[in-house]
Scaffold this active site. Structure first.
Site, PDB file in Angstrom:
ATOM      1  N   ASP A  62      87.434 -81.446 -42.907  1.00  0.00           N
ATOM      2  CA  ASP A  62      86.016 -81.098 -42.776  1.00  0.00           C
ATOM      3  C   ASP A  62      85.430 -81.893 -41.617  1.00  0.00           C
ATOM      4  O   ASP A  62      86.169 -82.463 -40.811  1.00  0.00           O
ATOM      5  CB  ASP A  62      85.295 -81.443 -44.093  1.00  0.00           C
ATOM      6  CG  ASP A  62      84.148 -80.498 -44.407  1.00  0.00           C
ATOM      7  OD1 ASP A  62      83.232 -80.409 -43.571  1.00  0.00           O
ATOM      8  OD2 ASP A  62      84.167 -79.872 -45.479  1.00  0.00           O
ATOM      9  N   HIS A  96      78.433 -82.106 -43.806  1.00  0.00           N
ATOM     10  CA  HIS A  96      79.263 -81.357 -44.742  1.00  0.00           C
ATOM     11  C   HIS A  96      80.432 -82.159 -45.300  1.00  0.00           C
ATOM     12  O   HIS A  96      80.674 -82.166 -46.512  1.00  0.00           O
ATOM     13  CB  HIS A  96      79.763 -80.076 -44.067  1.00  0.00           C
ATOM     14  CG  HIS A  96      80.280 -79.052 -45.016  1.00  0.00           C
ATOM     15  ND1 HIS A  96      81.605 -78.948 -45.340  1.00  0.00           N
ATOM     16  CD2 HIS A  96      79.635 -78.092 -45.722  1.00  0.00           C
ATOM     17  CE1 HIS A  96      81.764 -77.952 -46.200  1.00  0.00           C
ATOM     18  NE2 HIS A  96      80.576 -77.413 -46.448  1.00  0.00           N
ATOM     19  N   SER A 256      81.750 -74.176 -51.086  1.00  0.00           N
ATOM     20  CA  SER A 256      82.212 -75.494 -50.628  1.00  0.00           C
ATOM     21  C   SER A 256      82.129 -76.493 -51.774  1.00  0.00           C
ATOM     22  O   SER A 256      83.076 -77.232 -52.057  1.00  0.00           O
ATOM     23  CB  SER A 256      81.339 -76.003 -49.476  1.00  0.00           C
ATOM     24  OG  SER A 256      81.718 -75.460 -48.254  1.00  0.00           O
TER      25      SER A 256
END
Length: 447
Positions: A62, A96, A256
């Site tokens: 990520d 994120h 996610s």
């Protein structure tokens, strides 16, 4: 579709306050933990008496992760940033990766770690594998390298809350390499509300994850399809941000987040049951999964729920046979087309197609001759049985005992237990998360 597309849609609810970690009112800090409704739904306090994920490493492919976030400090390894070749734990611009890491391994902060975000597996170590940020225009270049790096750094689980638009042959070989090394790969279904999973989630051998809300119902924007394996909380999820001084937390929707929760649940199991294979870990998650009220009659796997949403406590405590090494995971074929076939689960025994290493060995001439002879013998026996049954004017029971393969005495899944995440009781309707201050206009939704 950009390869770096992440599976998280920020709903404009961001927790502001530069003083949150120092002089902020206790009530605000309490709101962060209180807003983590999945922990209440999972009955996390009971879960942590069984396992906290100690001794397990989860790779998070990520954005680079902000390892100095007060809720993560000490749980994030240096890792690698594939953007500049540096460490993967010094991210501060993108949220994120930090958010996913916090849902897996956040430990909170303050007295008794009672404040801030706590992950479902708070003693897990996170291996950050930093990849290019959203919007830089790259495609699949690098995915195979990132997967192989995570495997070679001894991660036993790889969390990929990303949605590549396609998989190259090299990517598929890397996924097969992870399977060969007994690494469990978890990926999100996608956030488009379409009847098609992302190519990564649809790839055989990958645990594909959809999102559900507080009531246990499938999130309307969660992609769905026959390859769906599991689902988990993915609506109004509070997590850590990259700890920029004015936005230390955020709340969002997306597969996610549900992917991170499945990775965390798998880590809890790998810690408690270190001798189980990746497929057997997936098997425990599948066999302990639940469905919301009103959906108990669904034929499983269901395109929206897979085998249901995870129930970590039951997965950790139920008497579930280990089953075959591959469990519900189908072998990853590195030569298959970009879409691939799904990793749907088999029966209770966990039988599935051969894993990649077995598949490549092939059969010798002697084995082929032996198989041919065996087939002739079986055909002969069947002919004799049929003739005798005709003479007796009856037919035998279906294979697997009375009722067929799913009947008594045959394989099949145990009946679904009442309730979603906890060991008993209905899926708890948690109070709505607090209304956080809105994000400024320059904070666009993440897709």
């Amino acid at each position: 579709m950009s390869f770096t597309r992440t599976l998280r849609a920020v709903g404009g609810a961001v927790v502001a306050g530069a003083l949150l970690f120092s002089a902020a009112p206790t009530a605000l800090a309490d709101e962060i933990r209180d807003a983590q409704w999945p922990l209440k739904a999972f009955d996390a306090e009971s879960v942590w008496k069984e396992s906290t994920g100690k001794g397990v490493t989860v790779a998070v492919i990520d954005d680079p992760i902000f390892g100095s976030h007060p809720d993560l400090k000490g749980n994030v390894l240096p890792g690698k940033n594939f953007i500049d070749g540096g460490r993967g734990d010094n991210g501060s611009g993108e949220d994120h990766g930090t958010a996913m890491a916090s849902l897996i391994a956040g430990h909170g902060h303050g007295a008794g770690n009672a404040d801030g975000v706590r992950g479902l597996a708070p003693d897990v170590k996170i291996l950050p594998v930093g990849r290019p940020a959203l919007g830089v225009g790259v495609d699949n270049t690098g995915l195979a390298e990132w997967i192989r790096y995570a495997v070679d750094q001894d991660a036993s689980i790889i969390n990929m809350s990303i949605a590549p638009s396609f998989l190259s042959s090299d990517d598929k070989r890397a996924l097969a390499y992870a399977a060969q090394k007994d690494v469990l790969v978890v990926a999100g279904a996608g956030n488009d509300g379409e009847g098609k999973l992302s190519p990564l989630a649809a790839n055989p051998g990958v645990v594909s994850v959809g999102a559900v809300d507080k009531s246990g119902k499938a999130w309307k924007k969660s992609n769905y399809g026959s390859q769906m394996m599991l689902s988990a909380p993915g609506v109004e999820i509070t997590s850590a941000s990259a700890a920029r001084s004015d936005y230390p937390y955020r709340r969002a929707d997306g597969t996610s987040d549900s992917t991170a929760y499945v990775s965390a649940a798998a880590a809890l199991l790998r810690s408690k049951f270190p001798d189980l294979s990746a497929g057997q870990i997936a098997n425990r998650l599948v066999k302990s999964a639940g469905l919301p009220p009103g959906e108990k009659g669904l034929k499983l796997p269901d395109p929206h729920y897979g085998y249901g949403f995870i129930r970590p406590f039951k997965a950790l405590t139920a008497d579930i046979p280990a089953g075959s090494k591959s469990g519900p995971l189908k072998a990853s074929d590195p030569q298959a087309g970009a879409e691939g076939s799904g990793g749907t689960a088999s029966g209770a025994s966990g039988n599935s197609s051969q894993d990649a290493s077995e598949k490549s060995e092939g059969l010798g001439t002697g084995a082929i001759v032996g198989i041919a002879v065996g087939v002739l013998v079986v055909v002969g026996i069947i002919a004799i049985v049929v003739i005798r049954q005709k003479k007796n004017g009856r037919n035998g029971p279906p294979p697997g005992g009375p009722g067929g393969f799913g009947g008594p005495g045959g394989p099949g899944f145990a009946p679904q237990q009442p309730g979603p995440y906890q060991q008993a009781g209905p899926y708890q309707q948690q109070p709505s998360a607090p209304s956080f201050p809105s994000a400024p206009p320059n904070q666009p939704p993440r897709q």
